[in-house]
Motif scaffolding. Sequence first.
Motif, PDB file in Angstrom:
ATOM      1  N   GLY A 102      13.777  57.962  18.672  1.00  0.00           N
ATOM      2  CA  GLY A 102      14.314  56.735  18.096  1.00  0.00           C
ATOM      3  C   GLY A 102      13.283  56.003  17.260  1.00  0.00           C
ATOM      4  N   THR A 107      12.703  57.865  13.934  1.00  0.00           N
ATOM      5  CA  THR A 107      13.845  57.979  13.018  1.00  0.00           C
ATOM      6  C   THR A 107      14.427  56.628  12.642  1.00  0.00           C
ATOM      7  OG1 THR A 107      15.398  58.277  14.878  1.00  0.00           O
ATOM      8  CG2 THR A 107      14.510  60.278  13.843  1.00  0.00           C
ATOM      9  N   ARG A 108      14.281  55.614  13.489  1.00  0.00           N
ATOM     10  CA  ARG A 108      14.865  54.305  13.230  1.00  0.00           C
ATOM     11  C   ARG A 108      13.825  53.272  12.793  1.00  0.00           C
ATOM     12  NH1 ARG A 108      18.464  58.126  14.806  1.00  0.00           N
ATOM     13  NH2 ARG A 108      20.498  57.266  15.423  1.00  0.00           N
ATOM     14  N   LEU A 109      12.729  53.154  13.526  1.00  0.00           N
ATOM     15  CA  LEU A 109      11.756  52.093  13.248  1.00  0.00           C
ATOM     16  C   LEU A 109      10.696  52.511  12.245  1.00  0.00           C
ATOM     17  CD1 LEU A 109      13.133  50.780  15.688  1.00  0.00           C
ATOM     18  CD2 LEU A 109      10.873  50.129  16.523  1.00  0.00           C
ATOM     19  N   PRO A 117      10.456  55.727  10.216  1.00  0.00           N
ATOM     20  CA  PRO A 117      10.959  57.054   9.847  1.00  0.00           C
ATOM     21  C   PRO A 117       9.865  57.943   9.254  1.00  0.00           C
ATOM     22  CG  PRO A 117      12.445  55.325   9.063  1.00  0.00           C
ATOM     23  CD  PRO A 117      11.206  54.643   9.540  1.00  0.00           C
ATOM     24  N   TYR A 154      10.023  48.845  19.861  1.00  0.00           N
ATOM     25  CA  TYR A 154      11.187  49.706  20.068  1.00  0.00           C
ATOM     26  C   TYR A 154      11.928  49.354  21.353  1.00  0.00           C
ATOM     27  CZ  TYR A 154      14.211  53.669  20.721  1.00  0.00           C
ATOM     28  OH  TYR A 154      15.333  54.444  20.916  1.00  0.00           O
ATOM     29  N   ASP A 201      18.883  48.747  21.288  1.00  0.00           N
ATOM     30  CA  ASP A 201      19.187  48.313  19.915  1.00  0.00           C
ATOM     31  C   ASP A 201      19.847  49.418  19.088  1.00  0.00           C
ATOM     32  OD1 ASP A 201      18.041  45.854  20.433  1.00  0.00           O
ATOM     33  OD2 ASP A 201      16.088  46.386  19.585  1.00  0.00           O
ATOM     34  N   HIS A 202      19.951  50.617  19.655  1.00  0.00           N
ATOM     35  CA  HIS A 202      20.400  51.763  18.860  1.00  0.00           C
ATOM     36  C   HIS A 202      21.493  52.530  19.592  1.00  0.00           C
ATOM     37  CE1 HIS A 202      16.920  50.933  16.329  1.00  0.00           C
ATOM     38  NE2 HIS A 202      16.204  50.884  17.429  1.00  0.00           N
ATOM     39  N   LEU A 254      22.128  56.596  20.034  1.00  0.00           N
ATOM     40  CA  LEU A 254      20.914  57.377  19.803  1.00  0.00           C
ATOM     41  C   LEU A 254      20.670  58.385  20.921  1.00  0.00           C
ATOM     42  CD1 LEU A 254      17.667  56.508  18.200  1.00  0.00           C
ATOM     43  CD2 LEU A 254      17.486  57.306  20.551  1.00  0.00           C
TER      44      LEU A 254
END
Length: 360
Positions: free
Chosen positions: A139, A142-144, A146, A302, A306-307, A310
Amino acid sequence: MTPPLPRTAREVRLVSAPQGLPTPADFAVTEAPLPAPGPGQVLIRNRYFLVFPGLRTLIGGEVDGVPLPALNSGDALFGPAVGEVVAAGDGGPLRVGDTVTHLQGWRDHAVVDAAHCTPVGDTLPDPVAHLSQGSSAYGALTRLAPVRTGDTVLVTGAAGAVGTLAGPVARLLGAGRVIGTTRSPGKAGRLAAELGYDAVLLAGPQAPFAAPGPQAPFAAPGPQAPFAAQLAEAAPDGIDVLLDTVGGEQLAAAVGAARQRARFALVGALSGQLSARRAGGSAPVEIDSFRIVVKGLSLRGYSGTDHPGLEEEWNGRFGAWLRSGEITFPHTRIPGIDRAPQALQELIEGRHFGAVVVEL
């Protein structure tokens, strides 16, 4: 003939508030009554549970902002577990024989609301892999922060449950160079040889030199080189991505080594969380905010909540990577609930490589 259901469970309880870091003397394995599952509940025989550093924060009582309750004297410990349903109350979706994950670890049996359980299916080839903390690494990367093709990625605390997966995941996502940190020369060698880290820096007063991986051309900067100097030698052109599980001087050094527009994902803060001088809920560090501004860095903490979705995405990719051999799940299995308190101390002391799992 159906065997009778257990009437009691063995569980690990906190028996005294630790003075500093917890030790096995602060815990006891006790017997507790085990009710039959009611409507919408299941009785689970646990097979594995995770030993994780967040317990130190819960035991220390500094839980402001933490989505889990504090642990007080007399409380049973809890945490991620994998187990088998052995009895099910009326009206629930689960059946006897289902394998599920839930948060009532640190005991051999648990009665749990079916709504708080997740069936594991066959997405992963081994049920214990559902206790990996790789979703945090995936996560974050890829999210915070990348990862882009060719990036130089720094992973602090690379020999822990998150870091042993973060490095290989970063590579699979396209990183060109992956650098890790640890406090142990033995772990440094394993990170390079087994997990493909290009370079491993040894941080802390007991590990004052750098250990290059098989593809790392640089030499160790000297027996007493500060961490920032080690990082500058390992990444002379700077870093693009940081996945930080430690904080402290390693986070401060990463700010200095960052390239323009570098992305930082903070997943943990073990420098404070596992410090004997703190209570587990803070990790102060002085960082150069001017460098953050002029380099245009992004720095985010993180949280998996929040995701949405995921975890399912991670399990799908993790399962495929495990089956193809592109990735492994580094972990240490500790046999028996009686050894669980000692396993927590060993985790805090950094004795194990990868995730630490108690097998029942």
